[in-house]
Design an enzyme around this catalytic site. Structure first.
Site, PDB file in Angstrom:
ATOM      1  N   ARG A  55       0.844  -1.202   0.000  1.00 36.62           N
ATOM      2  CA  ARG A  55       0.000   0.000   0.000  1.00 36.62           C
ATOM      3  C   ARG A  55       0.882   1.256   0.000  1.00 36.62           C
ATOM      4  O   ARG A  55       1.040   1.907  -1.019  1.00 36.62           O
ATOM      5  CB  ARG A  55      -0.962  -0.008   1.217  1.00 36.62           C
ATOM      6  N   HIS A  58       3.389   4.845  12.979  1.00 28.69           N
ATOM      7  CA  HIS A  58       3.739   4.761  11.555  1.00 28.69           C
ATOM      8  C   HIS A  58       4.832   5.790  11.304  1.00 28.69           C
ATOM      9  O   HIS A  58       4.573   6.994  11.301  1.00 28.69           O
ATOM     10  CB  HIS A  58       2.475   5.061  10.734  1.00 28.69           C
ATOM     11  N   CYS A  96       8.432  10.257  -0.013  1.00 29.49           N
ATOM     12  CA  CYS A  96       7.866  11.527   0.389  1.00 29.49           C
ATOM     13  C   CYS A  96       7.887  12.415  -0.839  1.00 29.49           C
ATOM     14  O   CYS A  96       8.953  12.654  -1.407  1.00 29.49           O
ATOM     15  CB  CYS A  96       8.725  12.115   1.498  1.00 29.49           C
ATOM     16  N   ASN A 134       9.188   4.585   4.077  1.00 29.35           N
ATOM     17  CA  ASN A 134       8.756   4.033   5.359  1.00 29.35           C
ATOM     18  C   ASN A 134       9.942   3.383   6.058  1.00 29.35           C
ATOM     19  O   ASN A 134      10.920   3.007   5.422  1.00 29.35           O
ATOM     20  CB  ASN A 134       7.701   2.939   5.108  1.00 29.35           C
TER      21      ASN A 134
END
Lengths: 308, 308
Positions: free
Chosen positions: A13, A205, A238, A247
């Site tokens: 995702r 997260h 980003c 991540n």
């Protein structure tokens, strides 16, 4: 506190959504099934967003239809609005993850509405979901800072968490959407949010945009958090920092946890094999370090002796 | 405990030593002078090792002769043996850094002798240095694990620290030479070593080989350590992990410290400018993240609003 860590895999995702290539549906299904086999209790599979906005995830329904549902694994879909929630229920997701930013500017840019309007939509989603057996998690995006507005007051974050709790969600995620968090800030926010939620209902997260991803995990863990999102290979990114890492990397996080003696239930060797296959799927190197350097316990033969 | 962090810059030593290119002497001098101007109280400038073994640092004496000696900056040289110590004294270094591995296999491979023989040589060096006004730091290499032998018992590390103290050294460094440390191990070792040494005489040297560099700094800081080695741009590396990241990155560490409210005395903007110039010197991208992504406080203009 129990010495364990729950890792939710989000590569298919949060990772794939920003890749310029479309990873074939069959490859996505194969990867998700392999991730489940490696032991994940939670996988964020895809997003039910506009296929125009995120073409890379336009096959969310096909992916959910194709994966083997491993008992013990919760298959999650991100959902931005009531329409997405309906599609997610049709696809028989186990859990819906709602997202609204604490920063109004970020939510307007990301979702086209105020955070208030997003959260009102979540109320309608909760009514739709009720009785379906599907659980709901809600994410506070930009909880540790907004790339447009800067610092976000902790009180605003807490107020949004309370709104989510009042809606009756099963879990809450605090997201460092663009990697602005630092360990001291993380510890402070986790300490404030945890008493009301409990460790089983709070997820952190983090992005590794500025190299602090695993330091932030450590700070959150020390403050009592136990659930973390991470992406295989450190996929993700980003939009405001081209070339920045994404991540936090699943296999680097799991290696850290195991070295520290924390149980994850995950097969690190299997994760490393999957991470090393990612460049084939996305067409570029990925930032994960352990897949490159090997585990700390992977020893090397001693080199020939040097003369003094 | 005071809320500060002392960062010793090691890019021109631990970074440049493994680069295949020879960075011109004039460029090294310019960089070291700029680092001093950015506020470093300690810079590890170069190594007095065999020019055949480390050709990249064969100009150590010229570099020491060329740099401006900024008051308040301690200019350090790494020295493996008594011959190197004599050269370092001639070059008017402020401090000598001695290195022996706790792992016998690593020391034999790296230095061509047993750790015992290395430490005997250090005794002779201490006699040479006595009365010169030059201070001596001694490093325990592979203190958190050896790539050939694996785990190194904490008792062995402590015994080596005691040998160093008995020699009368002014400071001790625990080095995670190939990036095998984890935060729990770091906290445990710092807690055992710190009472005898004190925070002003203990340095931690971490590599980011497996992505845990700044998490290890955090754990060491929490355990009371205040002095850390770091390399601009995250230069450095590990001969056993091609492509792995190197030393922890100075500007990422300083950004973390400042975001956490810890004083470093360093000008982060100046460091970022120097880090962004490194690819010109070494001919490749460097791993530092903040130089790429910008500081967390570098905000972006809000993008145009999306339709809902």
């Amino acid at each position: 506190m129990s010495e364990h860590m729950v890792v939710q895999e989000v590569a298919t995702r949060d990772g794939f959504q920003i890749e310029p290539v479309f990873v074939e549906t069959a490859e996505k299904i194969r990867l998700i099934d392999a991730l489940a086999a490696a032991g994940f209790s939670r996988i964020e599979v895809s997003s039910f967003v506009s296929p125009k906005a995120v073409p890379a995830l336009s096959d969310a329904a096909e992916v959910f239809a194709g994966i083997a549902r491993r008992p013990g694994t919760i298959y999650v879909a991100l959902v931005p609005n009531p329409k997405g929630a309906e599609r997610a229920l049709q696809a028989r997701v186990d859990e819906i993850n709602l997202v609204a930013s604490v920063s109004e500017t970020h939510n307007r840019a990301n979702m086209g509405m105020t955070p208030e309007a997003s959260i009102e939509g979540f109320g309608r989603i909760m009514e739709t979901v009720r009785g379906s057996g599907v659980s709901v998690n809600a994410t506070v995006a930009t909880a540790f800072g907004c790339p447009f507005e800067g610092d976000q007051p902790a009180d605003k974050v807490l107020a949004q968490v309370e709104r989510y709790r009042a809606l009756g969600v099963d879990g809450v995620t605090l997201a460092d959407t663009t990697g602005m968090a630092n360990p001291r800030q993380v510890a402070g926010l986790v300490e404030r949010v945890l008493p009301a939620l409990g460790a089983d209902r709070l997820t952190l997260h983090f992005h590794n945009t500025r190299g602090l991803g695993l330091a932030n995990v450590l700070a959150a863990y020390q403050a009592g958090a136990r659930r973390f999102d991470a992406a295989l290979g450190g996929l993700g990114g980003c939009p405001f920092a081209p070339g920045a890492t994404g991540n936090i990397c699943t296999e680097d996080l799991v290696s850290m946890a195991h070295e520290m003696g924390l149980a994850t239930g995950l097969d690190l060797d299997a994760l490393l094999a999957l991470a090393r296959d990612l460049p084939r799927l996305v067409g570029h190197d990925v930032p994960g370090q352990v897949a490159r350097a090997g585990r700390p316990s992977d020893l090397h033969p001693a080199p020939p002796l040097k003369a003094a």
